[in-house]
Scaffold this motif. Structure first.
Motif, PDB file in Angstrom:
ATOM      1  N   SER A  66       0.929  -1.201   0.136  1.00  0.00           N
ATOM      2  CA  SER A  66       0.076   0.142   0.024  1.00  0.00           C
ATOM      3  C   SER A  66       0.800   1.107   0.136  1.00  0.00           C
ATOM      4  CB  SER A  66      -1.117   0.058   1.305  1.00  0.00           C
ATOM      5  OG  SER A  66      -0.183   0.468   2.494  1.00  0.00           O
ATOM      6  N   GLY A  67       2.085   1.206   0.584  1.00  0.00           N
ATOM      7  CA  GLY A  67       3.013   2.392   0.638  1.00  0.00           C
ATOM      8  C   GLY A  67       2.841   3.190   1.768  1.00  0.00           C
ATOM      9  N   LEU A  68       1.664   2.882   2.690  1.00  0.00           N
ATOM     10  CA  LEU A  68       1.344   3.638   3.713  1.00  0.00           C
ATOM     11  C   LEU A  68       2.350   3.411   4.772  1.00  0.00           C
ATOM     12  CD1 LEU A  68      -2.642   2.778   3.952  1.00  0.00           C
ATOM     13  CD2 LEU A  68      -1.196   4.934   3.448  1.00  0.00           C
ATOM     14  N   ASP A  69       2.634   4.316   5.720  1.00  0.00           N
ATOM     15  CA  ASP A  69       3.742   3.915   6.614  1.00  0.00           C
ATOM     16  C   ASP A  69       2.962   3.366   8.008  1.00  0.00           C
ATOM     17  OD1 ASP A  69       6.188   5.336   8.018  1.00  0.00           O
ATOM     18  OD2 ASP A  69       4.666   5.468   9.642  1.00  0.00           O
ATOM     19  N   ARG A  70       3.711   2.390   8.551  1.00  0.00           N
ATOM     20  CA  ARG A  70       3.342   1.360   9.448  1.00  0.00           C
ATOM     21  C   ARG A  70       2.404   2.211  10.600  1.00  0.00           C
ATOM     22  NH1 ARG A  70       0.794  -0.548  12.571  1.00  0.00           N
ATOM     23  NH2 ARG A  70       1.277  -2.291  14.078  1.00  0.00           N
ATOM     24  N   SER A  71       2.772   3.385  10.725  1.00  0.00           N
ATOM     25  CA  SER A  71       1.849   4.219  11.949  1.00  0.00           C
ATOM     26  C   SER A  71       0.573   4.485  11.618  1.00  0.00           C
ATOM     27  CB  SER A  71       2.653   5.561  12.271  1.00  0.00           C
ATOM     28  OG  SER A  71       2.846   6.206  11.280  1.00  0.00           O
ATOM     29  N   GLU A  72       0.258   4.493  10.129  1.00  0.00           N
ATOM     30  CA  GLU A  72      -0.973   4.861   9.506  1.00  0.00           C
ATOM     31  C   GLU A  72      -2.017   3.563   9.662  1.00  0.00           C
ATOM     32  OE1 GLU A  72      -1.047   7.382   5.986  1.00  0.00           O
ATOM     33  OE2 GLU A  72       1.161   6.979   6.028  1.00  0.00           O
ATOM     34  N   VAL A  73      -1.440   2.311   9.749  1.00  0.00           N
ATOM     35  CA  VAL A  73      -2.391   1.299   9.691  1.00  0.00           C
ATOM     36  C   VAL A  73      -2.378   0.505  11.120  1.00  0.00           C
ATOM     37  CG1 VAL A  73      -2.750  -0.902   8.651  1.00  0.00           C
ATOM     38  CG2 VAL A  73      -1.619   1.006   7.196  1.00  0.00           C
ATOM     39  N   PHE A  74      -3.740   0.363  11.521  1.00  0.00           N
ATOM     40  CA  PHE A  74      -3.969  -0.165  12.690  1.00  0.00           C
ATOM     41  C   PHE A  74      -3.903  -1.682  12.820  1.00  0.00           C
ATOM     42  CE2 PHE A  74      -6.546  -1.745  16.374  1.00  0.00           C
ATOM     43  CZ  PHE A  74      -6.063  -0.807  17.510  1.00  0.00           C
ATOM     44  N   ILE A  75      -3.230  -2.644  13.142  1.00  0.00           N
ATOM     45  CA  ILE A  75      -3.284  -4.073  12.964  1.00  0.00           C
ATOM     46  C   ILE A  75      -3.683  -4.760  14.131  1.00  0.00           C
ATOM     47  CG2 ILE A  75      -1.733  -6.137  12.543  1.00  0.00           C
ATOM     48  CD1 ILE A  75       0.142  -4.195  10.976  1.00  0.00           C
ATOM     49  N   GLU A  76      -4.587  -5.546  13.888  1.00  0.00           N
ATOM     50  CA  GLU A  76      -5.234  -6.420  15.004  1.00  0.00           C
ATOM     51  C   GLU A  76      -5.234  -7.784  14.480  1.00  0.00           C
ATOM     52  OE1 GLU A  76      -9.740  -7.095  16.962  1.00  0.00           O
ATOM     53  OE2 GLU A  76      -9.377  -5.614  15.485  1.00  0.00           O
TER      54      GLU A  76
ATOM     55  N   ARG B  40      -0.162  -2.393  21.838  1.00  0.00           N
ATOM     56  CA  ARG B  40      -0.674  -1.254  22.170  1.00  0.00           C
ATOM     57  C   ARG B  40      -2.086  -1.464  23.107  1.00  0.00           C
ATOM     58  NH1 ARG B  40      -1.975   2.162  17.989  1.00  0.00           N
ATOM     59  NH2 ARG B  40      -1.783   3.992  19.259  1.00  0.00           N
ATOM     60  N   ALA B  41      -2.622  -2.541  22.619  1.00  0.00           N
ATOM     61  CA  ALA B  41      -3.994  -2.920  23.279  1.00  0.00           C
ATOM     62  C   ALA B  41      -4.205  -4.281  23.304  1.00  0.00           C
ATOM     63  CB  ALA B  41      -5.271  -1.919  22.763  1.00  0.00           C
ATOM     64  N   ILE B  42      -4.766  -4.770  24.355  1.00  0.00           N
ATOM     65  CA  ILE B  42      -5.095  -6.409  24.420  1.00  0.00           C
ATOM     66  C   ILE B  42      -6.812  -6.607  24.474  1.00  0.00           C
ATOM     67  CG2 ILE B  42      -3.013  -6.936  25.239  1.00  0.00           C
ATOM     68  CD1 ILE B  42      -4.226  -7.132  27.999  1.00  0.00           C
ATOM     69  N   GLY B  43      -7.270  -7.655  24.148  1.00  0.00           N
ATOM     70  CA  GLY B  43      -8.737  -7.745  24.062  1.00  0.00           C
ATOM     71  C   GLY B  43      -8.958  -9.445  24.019  1.00  0.00           C
ATOM     72  N   VAL B  44     -10.241  -9.750  23.912  1.00  0.00           N
ATOM     73  CA  VAL B  44     -10.552 -10.871  23.630  1.00  0.00           C
ATOM     74  C   VAL B  44     -11.756 -11.002  22.512  1.00  0.00           C
ATOM     75  CG1 VAL B  44     -10.356 -11.770  26.078  1.00  0.00           C
ATOM     76  CG2 VAL B  44     -12.696 -10.594  25.307  1.00  0.00           C
TER      77      VAL B  44
ATOM     78  N   GLU C 123       5.236 -13.980  18.489  1.00  0.00           N
ATOM     79  CA  GLU C 123       6.354 -13.831  17.635  1.00  0.00           C
ATOM     80  C   GLU C 123       6.201 -14.302  16.411  1.00  0.00           C
ATOM     81  OE1 GLU C 123       9.149 -12.278  18.744  1.00  0.00           O
ATOM     82  OE2 GLU C 123       8.989 -12.110  20.730  1.00  0.00           O
ATOM     83  N   LYS C 124       5.393 -15.331  16.258  1.00  0.00           N
ATOM     84  CA  LYS C 124       4.764 -16.092  14.994  1.00  0.00           C
ATOM     85  C   LYS C 124       4.059 -14.946  14.153  1.00  0.00           C
ATOM     86  CE  LYS C 124       2.986 -19.961  16.399  1.00  0.00           C
ATOM     87  NZ  LYS C 124       2.472 -21.157  16.458  1.00  0.00           N
ATOM     88  N   SER C 125       3.288 -14.434  15.079  1.00  0.00           N
ATOM     89  CA  SER C 125       2.279 -13.555  14.232  1.00  0.00           C
ATOM     90  C   SER C 125       3.082 -12.070  13.664  1.00  0.00           C
ATOM     91  CB  SER C 125       1.160 -13.103  14.870  1.00  0.00           C
ATOM     92  OG  SER C 125       0.066 -13.951  15.338  1.00  0.00           O
ATOM     93  N   THR C 126       4.083 -11.484  14.555  1.00  0.00           N
ATOM     94  CA  THR C 126       4.633 -10.302  14.150  1.00  0.00           C
ATOM     95  C   THR C 126       5.559 -10.728  13.030  1.00  0.00           C
ATOM     96  OG1 THR C 126       6.065 -10.540  16.199  1.00  0.00           O
ATOM     97  CG2 THR C 126       4.365  -9.142  16.290  1.00  0.00           C
ATOM     98  N   ARG C 127       6.091 -11.807  13.027  1.00  0.00           N
ATOM     99  CA  ARG C 127       7.043 -12.354  11.966  1.00  0.00           C
ATOM    100  C   ARG C 127       6.242 -12.426  10.694  1.00  0.00           C
ATOM    101  NH1 ARG C 127       9.447 -16.236  14.493  1.00  0.00           N
ATOM    102  NH2 ARG C 127       8.055 -18.094  13.871  1.00  0.00           N
ATOM    103  N   LYS C 128       5.303 -13.064  10.798  1.00  0.00           N
ATOM    104  CA  LYS C 128       4.631 -13.053   9.488  1.00  0.00           C
ATOM    105  C   LYS C 128       3.829 -11.639   9.013  1.00  0.00           C
ATOM    106  CE  LYS C 128       3.079 -17.878  10.898  1.00  0.00           C
ATOM    107  NZ  LYS C 128       1.822 -18.672  11.266  1.00  0.00           N
TER     108      LYS C 128
ATOM    109  N   GLY D  20       5.307  -8.967   9.615  1.00  0.00           N
ATOM    110  CA  GLY D  20       6.622  -8.129   9.364  1.00  0.00           C
ATOM    111  C   GLY D  20       6.507  -6.623  10.154  1.00  0.00           C
ATOM    112  N   VAL D  21       5.942  -6.973  11.474  1.00  0.00           N
ATOM    113  CA  VAL D  21       5.930  -5.763  12.161  1.00  0.00           C
ATOM    114  C   VAL D  21       6.597  -6.123  13.578  1.00  0.00           C
ATOM    115  CG1 VAL D  21       3.967  -4.647  10.835  1.00  0.00           C
ATOM    116  CG2 VAL D  21       3.718  -6.246  13.076  1.00  0.00           C
ATOM    117  N   ASP D  22       6.844  -5.048  14.371  1.00  0.00           N
ATOM    118  CA  ASP D  22       7.630  -5.235  15.643  1.00  0.00           C
ATOM    119  C   ASP D  22       6.473  -5.217  16.727  1.00  0.00           C
ATOM    120  OD1 ASP D  22       9.973  -5.650  14.771  1.00  0.00           O
ATOM    121  OD2 ASP D  22      10.521  -3.438  14.598  1.00  0.00           O
ATOM    122  N   VAL D  23       5.487  -4.433  16.548  1.00  0.00           N
ATOM    123  CA  VAL D  23       4.531  -4.038  17.639  1.00  0.00           C
ATOM    124  C   VAL D  23       3.219  -4.402  16.845  1.00  0.00           C
ATOM    125  CG1 VAL D  23       3.297  -2.264  18.941  1.00  0.00           C
ATOM    126  CG2 VAL D  23       5.858  -2.223  18.630  1.00  0.00           C
TER     127      VAL D  23
END
Length: 297
Positions: free
Chosen positions: A67-77, A139-143, A95-100, A102-105
């Protein structure tokens, strides 16, 4: 007119702001996920909802990068599957999810099911989410799919109130008790199957898309039934996660910020609730009935 900025974003109980309307990729084949996510982001979505169990996190990450968007512009859940419940197992799931992806947070990391028959593992998994939150790795957790009794048990054994509870909510199954429990605890209700697509999955009864009440409201506003249902969610303060792989439908589902449903229309949709669940009962989800091993890569 309801304030569009309020409809377009929601503030979670820890102060994090989240786009109210997200784009979902449940049952989206991996080879279609990259373009679907990229199309959604081109359309204007800034919230992508995936899960380890969808087996398309890697493609979601690729779609975001394209998409070319900066990581900070997309909320990933994303979500932890029950086969990875337990404290250490859930830390590894992160660790598995962030590796797939391609993000750290992660912006929002949630437990996919309550798994009441092994709730001790569920509690340990949630405690791992609390650790990740404290460490700044999420940044946030849930169920997800937690019923009131599941929430009560979780709250009694953990420290951080979930920011979100993602549950089946649509006009034919609106779960007022669950929503009221969420609200009383400061938990945001997030709707999966928000336009009732799960009714197709069941193969029973009339689809919400063909409902006469919803259709009449749609005609009144020059909108589609899907747009009316999404507006119903947003005006009642919920997050909604529609999904599609068709560019025109992706755009249609996002075009919901230029009209307002009257109170009588909202109430008419509320009255359509049948009390009949379309998806599986969360109490029935176990590692035996829904066996799935989440791959490392």
């Amino acid at each position: 007119m309801t304030d569009t900025a309020t409809l377009n974003s929601l503030t979670l109980n820890n102060g994090i702001t989240m786009p109210a309307l997200g784009f979902g990729v449940f049952q989206t084949p991996p080879d279609e996920t990259v373009e679907a996510v990229a199309s959604a982001l081109r359309t204007g979505y800034r919230h992508i909802d995936t899960a380890a169990a969808y087996l398309n996190e890697r493609e979601v990450g690729e779609g975001i990068r394209r998409s070319g968007l900066d990581r900070s512009e997309v909320f990933i859940e994303t979500k932890v599957w029950i086969s990875d419940y337990g404290y250490d197992e859930t830390l590894h799931s992160f660790e598995k999810s962030t590796r797939k992806l391609g993000v750290d947070v992660l912006d929002l990391f949630i437990l996919h099911q309550p798994m009441p028959k092994r709730f001790d593992a569920t509690v340990q998994a949630y405690r791992a989410l609390e650790t990740l939150l404290a460490d700044g790795r999420v940044r946030a957790i849930g169920v997800s799919n937690f019923m009131p009794d599941h929430l009560a048990s979780l709250l009694a054994q953990t420290s951080v109130v979930p920011a979100v509870n993602q549950v089946e909510v649509h006009p034919y199954f609106s779960q007022p008790e669950v929503r009221a429990t969420n609200e009383s605890n400061g938990i945001l209700t997030q709707a999966w199957s928000p336009i009732g697509g799960i009714t197709f999955y069941r193969g029973e009864g009339e689809s919400t898309l063909d409902d006469d009440v919803i259709g009449g409201i749609a005609v009144n506003h020059g909108k589609t039934p899907a747009q009316v249902m999404l507006r119903w969610h947003l005006q009642q303060g919920r997050s909604a996660i529609p999904k599609s792989v068709r560019a025109e439908r992706i755009a249609e589902n996002f075009d919901v910020f230029d009209f307002e449903l009257a109170s009588a229309e909202l109430e008419a949709i509320d009255r359509l609730d049948t009390g009949m669940r379309g998806g599986p009962n969360p109490a029935d989800i176990t590692t035996e009935t829904f066996a799935l091993t989440i791959p490392e890569a």
